[in-house]
Design an enzyme around this catalytic site. Sequence first.
Site, PDB file in Angstrom:
ATOM      1  N   ASP A 152       0.810  -1.217   0.000  1.00 37.07           N
ATOM      2  CA  ASP A 152       0.000   0.000   0.000  1.00 37.07           C
ATOM      3  C   ASP A 152       0.846   1.271   0.000  1.00 37.07           C
ATOM      4  OD1 ASP A 152       0.879  -0.530   2.585  1.00 37.07           O
ATOM      5  OD2 ASP A 152      -1.094  -1.096   3.306  1.00 37.07           O
ATOM      6  N   ASN A 174      -7.423  -2.661  14.053  1.00 34.61           N
ATOM      7  CA  ASN A 174      -8.816  -3.012  13.765  1.00 34.61           C
ATOM      8  C   ASN A 174      -8.911  -4.264  12.893  1.00 34.61           C
ATOM      9  OD1 ASN A 174      -7.850  -2.093  11.348  1.00 34.61           O
ATOM     10  ND2 ASN A 174      -9.355  -0.454  11.077  1.00 34.61           N
ATOM     11  N   HIS A 186      -7.212  -4.768  10.051  1.00 32.21           N
ATOM     12  CA  HIS A 186      -6.980  -4.589   8.615  1.00 32.21           C
ATOM     13  C   HIS A 186      -5.716  -5.312   8.168  1.00 32.21           C
ATOM     14  CE1 HIS A 186      -4.674  -0.484   9.166  1.00 32.21           C
ATOM     15  NE2 HIS A 186      -3.809  -1.480   9.150  1.00 32.21           N
ATOM     16  N   GLU A 233      -9.743  -2.270   5.130  1.00 30.41           N
ATOM     17  CA  GLU A 233     -10.343  -1.970   6.424  1.00 30.41           C
ATOM     18  C   GLU A 233     -11.571  -2.850   6.686  1.00 30.41           C
ATOM     19  OE1 GLU A 233      -8.590  -0.220   8.269  1.00 30.41           O
ATOM     20  OE2 GLU A 233      -8.151   1.797   7.549  1.00 30.41           O
TER      21      GLU A 233
END
Length: 259
Positions: A70, A141, A143, A148
């Site tokens: 990313d 979280n 991801h 996400e």
Amino acid sequence: MEVLVFENKESGSLYAAQVIANKVLMNNSVNEETVLGLATGSTPTDMYKALIEINKSGVSFSRIITYNLDEYYPMKKSSPHSYHYYMYDHFFQHVDIHEENIFIPNGENKNEDLSKFCEEYELSIRRNGGIDIQVLGLGLNGHIGFNEPGFSMDSLTQKVTLSDTTRTAAVKYFGKKEEVPFQAISMGISTILSADHIMMMAWGNEKAEIVKESIEGQLSKDVPGTYLQTHKNVTIILDAESASKLDNDRISLIESKLS
Ligand code: F6R
């Protein structure tokens, strides 16, 4: 899923680097490329240090091809906050990789060029025979990459919107939350899951809960880490703290004799 728990992140990182080095050595011996999917963030920094040492000790990286997971969007490559900058700083500039074998999502793309760029990223991975080993960290979280909670398993490389949790976690790098981009370009979940071997690392107490949910929880789009349960060849590399909430029957304890 193979779950390995190491004494500390240094020994876990060394193990991950050795798995990569073994693959590279094997492929080098038959003049073949090794295709790696790479992550940024705090998790893989010791793995990159170990890989630099392995490279210095004689394992050539001249045949590795790398695809990063990313990049923030928009983001100048030259910015110290960019994942381009991070990768050269932590790894690429210290090893004998060829510049043309480095692929990182380009945060300098114009918005209208992004979908073409993402399609080309996917094609390029396929043209090079797919990813041999995909390195992952795990977001607080759940991801993976910047996929996400809520992302479906068949997502491909695309522009994504970062969650508030992810932007808050990035404040330690950007200084102020207002400086953290709202978007990123991320390799998709389906792209990640098409790698031959996935190695996910996580360190420290702050990851213990999400590690447990990802490994032991129900498969759920609310925790993208659970998607790894569907892959046939995943190695989870943990330190004692990040593994502390796991059901002990499911893990192999590795006595660290590596460092
Ligand atoms: C980074 C990436 C992210 C991180 C994750 C954990 O390229 O794709 O999924 O791996 O946010 O970040 P750290 O390692 O900083 O805890």
